[in-house]
Scaffold this motif. Sequence first.
Motif, PDB file in Angstrom:
ATOM      1  N   THR A 239      -1.707  21.600  24.846  1.00  0.00           N
ATOM      2  CA  THR A 239      -1.553  20.695  23.541  1.00  0.00           C
ATOM      3  C   THR A 239      -1.112  21.853  22.391  1.00  0.00           C
ATOM      4  O   THR A 239      -0.278  21.429  21.550  1.00  0.00           O
ATOM      5  N   GLU A 240      -2.058  22.836  22.173  1.00  0.00           N
ATOM      6  CA  GLU A 240      -1.700  23.470  20.897  1.00  0.00           C
ATOM      7  C   GLU A 240      -0.382  24.302  20.987  1.00  0.00           C
ATOM      8  O   GLU A 240       0.345  24.650  20.175  1.00  0.00           O
ATOM      9  N   ILE A 241      -0.061  24.979  22.314  1.00  0.00           N
ATOM     10  CA  ILE A 241       1.315  25.652  22.656  1.00  0.00           C
ATOM     11  C   ILE A 241       2.536  24.664  22.279  1.00  0.00           C
ATOM     12  O   ILE A 241       3.336  24.906  21.575  1.00  0.00           O
ATOM     13  N   GLU A 242       2.193  23.452  22.715  1.00  0.00           N
ATOM     14  CA  GLU A 242       3.129  22.478  22.744  1.00  0.00           C
ATOM     15  C   GLU A 242       3.477  22.159  21.188  1.00  0.00           C
ATOM     16  O   GLU A 242       4.851  21.728  20.762  1.00  0.00           O
ATOM     17  N   ARG A 243       2.303  22.110  20.240  1.00  0.00           N
ATOM     18  CA  ARG A 243       2.590  21.958  19.165  1.00  0.00           C
ATOM     19  C   ARG A 243       3.537  22.706  18.350  1.00  0.00           C
ATOM     20  O   ARG A 243       4.438  22.512  17.428  1.00  0.00           O
ATOM     21  N   ILE A 244       2.996  24.061  18.718  1.00  0.00           N
ATOM     22  CA  ILE A 244       3.879  25.277  18.156  1.00  0.00           C
ATOM     23  C   ILE A 244       5.350  25.070  18.371  1.00  0.00           C
ATOM     24  O   ILE A 244       6.098  25.224  17.677  1.00  0.00           O
ATOM     25  N   LYS A 245       5.662  24.797  19.532  1.00  0.00           N
ATOM     26  CA  LYS A 245       7.000  24.791  19.827  1.00  0.00           C
ATOM     27  C   LYS A 245       7.596  23.376  19.500  1.00  0.00           C
ATOM     28  O   LYS A 245       8.692  23.614  18.876  1.00  0.00           O
ATOM     29  N   ARG A 246       7.150  22.494  19.144  1.00  0.00           N
ATOM     30  CA  ARG A 246       7.671  21.084  18.487  1.00  0.00           C
ATOM     31  C   ARG A 246       7.954  21.701  17.012  1.00  0.00           C
ATOM     32  O   ARG A 246       9.126  21.447  16.376  1.00  0.00           O
ATOM     33  N   ASN A 247       7.104  22.430  16.560  1.00  0.00           N
ATOM     34  CA  ASN A 247       7.540  22.828  15.058  1.00  0.00           C
ATOM     35  C   ASN A 247       8.747  23.883  14.847  1.00  0.00           C
ATOM     36  O   ASN A 247       9.663  23.693  14.143  1.00  0.00           O
ATOM     37  N   PHE A 248       8.715  24.910  16.084  1.00  0.00           N
ATOM     38  CA  PHE A 248      10.031  25.828  16.271  1.00  0.00           C
ATOM     39  C   PHE A 248      10.964  24.981  16.262  1.00  0.00           C
ATOM     40  O   PHE A 248      12.117  25.097  15.708  1.00  0.00           O
ATOM     41  N   ARG A 249      11.145  23.914  17.347  1.00  0.00           N
ATOM     42  CA  ARG A 249      12.190  22.925  17.458  1.00  0.00           C
ATOM     43  C   ARG A 249      12.676  22.291  16.601  1.00  0.00           C
ATOM     44  O   ARG A 249      14.027  22.127  16.203  1.00  0.00           O
ATOM     45  N   THR A 250      11.740  21.568  15.356  1.00  0.00           N
ATOM     46  CA  THR A 250      12.204  20.917  14.511  1.00  0.00           C
ATOM     47  C   THR A 250      13.020  21.714  13.269  1.00  0.00           C
ATOM     48  O   THR A 250      14.158  21.351  12.892  1.00  0.00           O
ATOM     49  N   LEU A 251      12.548  22.872  13.188  1.00  0.00           N
ATOM     50  CA  LEU A 251      13.296  23.930  12.287  1.00  0.00           C
ATOM     51  C   LEU A 251      14.513  24.308  12.696  1.00  0.00           C
ATOM     52  O   LEU A 251      15.401  24.252  11.996  1.00  0.00           O
ATOM     53  N   GLU A 252      14.778  24.314  14.150  1.00  0.00           N
ATOM     54  CA  GLU A 252      15.861  25.054  14.633  1.00  0.00           C
ATOM     55  C   GLU A 252      16.959  23.971  14.864  1.00  0.00           C
ATOM     56  O   GLU A 252      18.265  24.166  15.140  1.00  0.00           O
ATOM     57  N   THR A 253      16.591  22.708  15.014  1.00  0.00           N
ATOM     58  CA  THR A 253      17.529  21.561  15.070  1.00  0.00           C
ATOM     59  C   THR A 253      17.588  20.777  14.013  1.00  0.00           C
ATOM     60  O   THR A 253      18.436  19.781  14.038  1.00  0.00           O
ATOM     61  N   LEU A 254      17.315  21.187  12.772  1.00  0.00           N
ATOM     62  CA  LEU A 254      17.605  20.501  11.629  1.00  0.00           C
ATOM     63  C   LEU A 254      19.024  20.534  11.202  1.00  0.00           C
ATOM     64  O   LEU A 254      19.576  19.608  10.405  1.00  0.00           O
ATOM     65  N   GLY A 255      19.631  21.479  11.734  1.00  0.00           N
ATOM     66  CA  GLY A 255      21.131  21.819  11.414  1.00  0.00           C
ATOM     67  C   GLY A 255      21.364  22.614  10.093  1.00  0.00           C
ATOM     68  O   GLY A 255      22.381  23.125   9.951  1.00  0.00           O
ATOM     69  N   LYS A 256      20.127  22.954   9.426  1.00  0.00           N
ATOM     70  CA  LYS A 256      20.202  24.011   8.424  1.00  0.00           C
ATOM     71  C   LYS A 256      19.967  25.501   9.016  1.00  0.00           C
ATOM     72  O   LYS A 256      19.412  25.605   9.917  1.00  0.00           O
ATOM     73  N   PRO A 257      20.547  26.427   8.257  1.00  0.00           N
ATOM     74  CA  PRO A 257      20.777  27.751   8.946  1.00  0.00           C
ATOM     75  C   PRO A 257      19.201  28.264   8.514  1.00  0.00           C
ATOM     76  O   PRO A 257      18.694  28.166   7.512  1.00  0.00           O
ATOM     77  N   VAL A 258      18.629  28.969   9.375  1.00  0.00           N
ATOM     78  CA  VAL A 258      17.400  29.632   9.551  1.00  0.00           C
ATOM     79  C   VAL A 258      17.516  31.114   9.653  1.00  0.00           C
ATOM     80  O   VAL A 258      18.019  31.565  10.644  1.00  0.00           O
ATOM     81  N   VAL A 259      17.061  31.798   8.820  1.00  0.00           N
ATOM     82  CA  VAL A 259      17.162  33.328   9.073  1.00  0.00           C
ATOM     83  C   VAL A 259      15.745  34.072   8.909  1.00  0.00           C
ATOM     84  O   VAL A 259      15.078  33.792   8.049  1.00  0.00           O
ATOM     85  N   ALA A 260      15.392  34.867   9.587  1.00  0.00           N
ATOM     86  CA  ALA A 260      14.144  35.529   9.893  1.00  0.00           C
ATOM     87  C   ALA A 260      14.443  36.906   9.196  1.00  0.00           C
ATOM     88  O   ALA A 260      15.386  37.787   9.710  1.00  0.00           O
ATOM     89  N   CYS A 261      13.650  37.530   8.094  1.00  0.00           N
ATOM     90  CA  CYS A 261      13.823  38.840   7.746  1.00  0.00           C
ATOM     91  C   CYS A 261      12.633  39.596   8.167  1.00  0.00           C
ATOM     92  O   CYS A 261      11.519  39.439   7.823  1.00  0.00           O
ATOM     93  N   LEU A 262      13.144  40.408   9.110  1.00  0.00           N
ATOM     94  CA  LEU A 262      12.089  41.142   9.648  1.00  0.00           C
ATOM     95  C   LEU A 262      11.690  42.645   9.199  1.00  0.00           C
ATOM     96  O   LEU A 262      12.464  43.656   9.249  1.00  0.00           O
ATOM     97  N   ASN A 263      10.713  42.518   8.566  1.00  0.00           N
ATOM     98  CA  ASN A 263      10.429  43.839   7.363  1.00  0.00           C
ATOM     99  C   ASN A 263       9.516  44.954   8.347  1.00  0.00           C
ATOM    100  O   ASN A 263       9.501  45.963   7.893  1.00  0.00           O
ATOM    101  N   GLY A 264       9.193  44.355   9.513  1.00  0.00           N
ATOM    102  CA  GLY A 264       8.477  45.237  10.556  1.00  0.00           C
ATOM    103  C   GLY A 264       8.304  44.800  11.786  1.00  0.00           C
ATOM    104  O   GLY A 264       9.002  43.764  12.031  1.00  0.00           O
TER     105      GLY A 264
END
Length: 719
Positions: free
Chosen positions: A84-109
Amino acid sequence: MQTLHYQLDADGVATITFDAAGSPVNTMSLAWQDDLSDVVATVVGDVARIKGIVLASAKSTFFAGADLKGLMRLTAADAPRMFTEIERIKRNFRTLETLGKPVVACLNGTALGGGWEVALAAHHRVAVDDGRAQFGLPEVTLGLIPGASGVTKMTRLLGLMGAQPYVLEGKTFGAREALELGLVHELVADASQLRERALAWIAEHPSAQQPWDDKNYKMPGGTPANPKVAAALTVAPAMLRKTTRGLYPAPEAALAVMAEGALVDFDTALRIESRALARLACGVNARSMISAFFFDLNAIKSGQSRPKDVPRSQPLKVGVLGAGMMGAGIAWANASRGIATVLKDVSLAKAEAGKALSRQLAAARVAKGRMSVAEQDAVLARITPSERDADLRGCDLIIEAVFESRELKARVTRDAETMLAAADGFATGVFASNTSTLPISGLAGASARPEKFIGIHFFSPVDKMKLVEIIRGRQTDDETVARAFDYVQAIGKVPIVVNDSRGFFTSRVFGSFVMEGAAMLAEGVPAAVIENAGIQAGMPVGPLAVLDETALSLSVHVLEQTRADFAADGKSYVAGPGELLVELMVKEHKRAGRAAGGGFYDYPASGKKHLWPQLKPLFERPTLAWDIAELKDRLLYRQAIETARCLHEGVVTTVHDANIGSIFGIGFPAWTGGALQFIYGMGIDAFAARAAQLAATHGAGFALNDAVLQTLRHRQPHY
């Protein structure tokens, strides 16, 4: 929120900054999972005003991954909750990446494990061009699989074949390789440029979607329906089983998730992945491997075994006495890490021959592109072969690596010790013995400064073996132990600290393994069965093969020395059946080991080694009934029990040193988490019950007394 911050600026850019309070790194703790749900809900509420989303970190690294302490507390009953916990994390990721808005990760390390999965939730990844930063999914090295969409996404980004090294083997990669693979899209010179590039990409891409959400998406290389892919997948499980021997469930689970996930839609693939991770994360294997390869290894790296309140140091010049394979390997370890080394032997020719090993190792690295010619020349220039004690003058550390003879070691100690570095007329350097069996306190008797005498036990071949066993003698002081610890870390090795005793820790436990194998042969068990039992249990090779490599004659020499030492104390040493068989092999049958032409194995000039045919008529009992499961237990339990005794006796003083020493030093199976974790993972009571059964049948070597059991209970780690 405790673990992240959210800000929506006037330009419509929403920034989610990961910043776990009171922690040097960001992890997928329960608090973070709750905060992620809250912030995603906020993003959904603000979506009309949002033009783009930036994922950033306030730490020196981007994101460290899962909350491993939390995972250590899981049991099989927690699997549904874990799913259940893993699925909740994935639902949140999927929500962000399917909003249609550009998402950028800034990898400082660095972004490893769950951290890389956070980065994969973005449509665009910008990283600092820093050779120290590492990315990837090393979960299989901890008995897990990537479960927050890592398997599914890496497979869809790189294809079934292309993703395998990064998913099944846990191969990590730097920023440059990530760019070449298309996993990172841009590099910047400095972290201060990350946000600028993120905003620019958002401005250039007012809408965005993941590749797998494009209706025209095709998996690189094809799905399992592709004949070429299908053919490769047909043999992949067998090849994987050959490597894992069925003892490591994580890589096999990862392969199944990759193949099954490639046959279904993206969201179904994510559920397959979640089920597999929940099952693994709540199992004994994952807890054992996390215990060893995260908590125990980090305890050593952070210096928990090092005496406190002693300033850090690093030798500038090291002397090595004896230019055989061991001494030559130590010289390479020093020089390749920037330490000037004098390699001394009885003649210059022998010293030069020892240096030749470094020349070979360096040339091999140049050929593979892992070292430049200039670096090769610099390494070789740091090694000074010599036959003169005078060339050792000024060494901060001298290590003797001569033959296992008390008299010889005493002589070279007295001759070379006077050359150690000095200040104000007083010697300041440290003298070390590389002995694998002789007690350090006795060898220190030849030293003018026994408090500055220590054991530094390397393993062969030095260039490949990571472990170094530091042995504190009865008079060795804290400063000397700390300096030895710092030296071992300076040359890129893993130090464990043990107290002096016969065989110390690793040689003593190693001896229990090989002599149990020899005892089985003495009972009449077929040699091939013994060797296969060792391999099936997870040891690198069988006990008889190991005895051949280390030399049966050396085991006999140790036996004779032990008898002599006992006699000097007015005692009588009773050799075990394995020791007596090895002695018989050497003295009666003239089979002294591989270096002497043959031992338990023959070594033909052409072709593979094979068991000596005479073992069958000499030792095998055709009517003997044997059970492979019991033989495997004997080989593992004997080592674990000896380790428990070492802990009780104070030979090894920490659980983490015992576990890492057993895995890295003698090849105790990594799937167990180490010799003590093997006991803790099974449960002390269950282990003791099985040990009692083995003791009743196979002797006192398997006996666990109440005092040892009490020590095990008292020292058991709690997370």
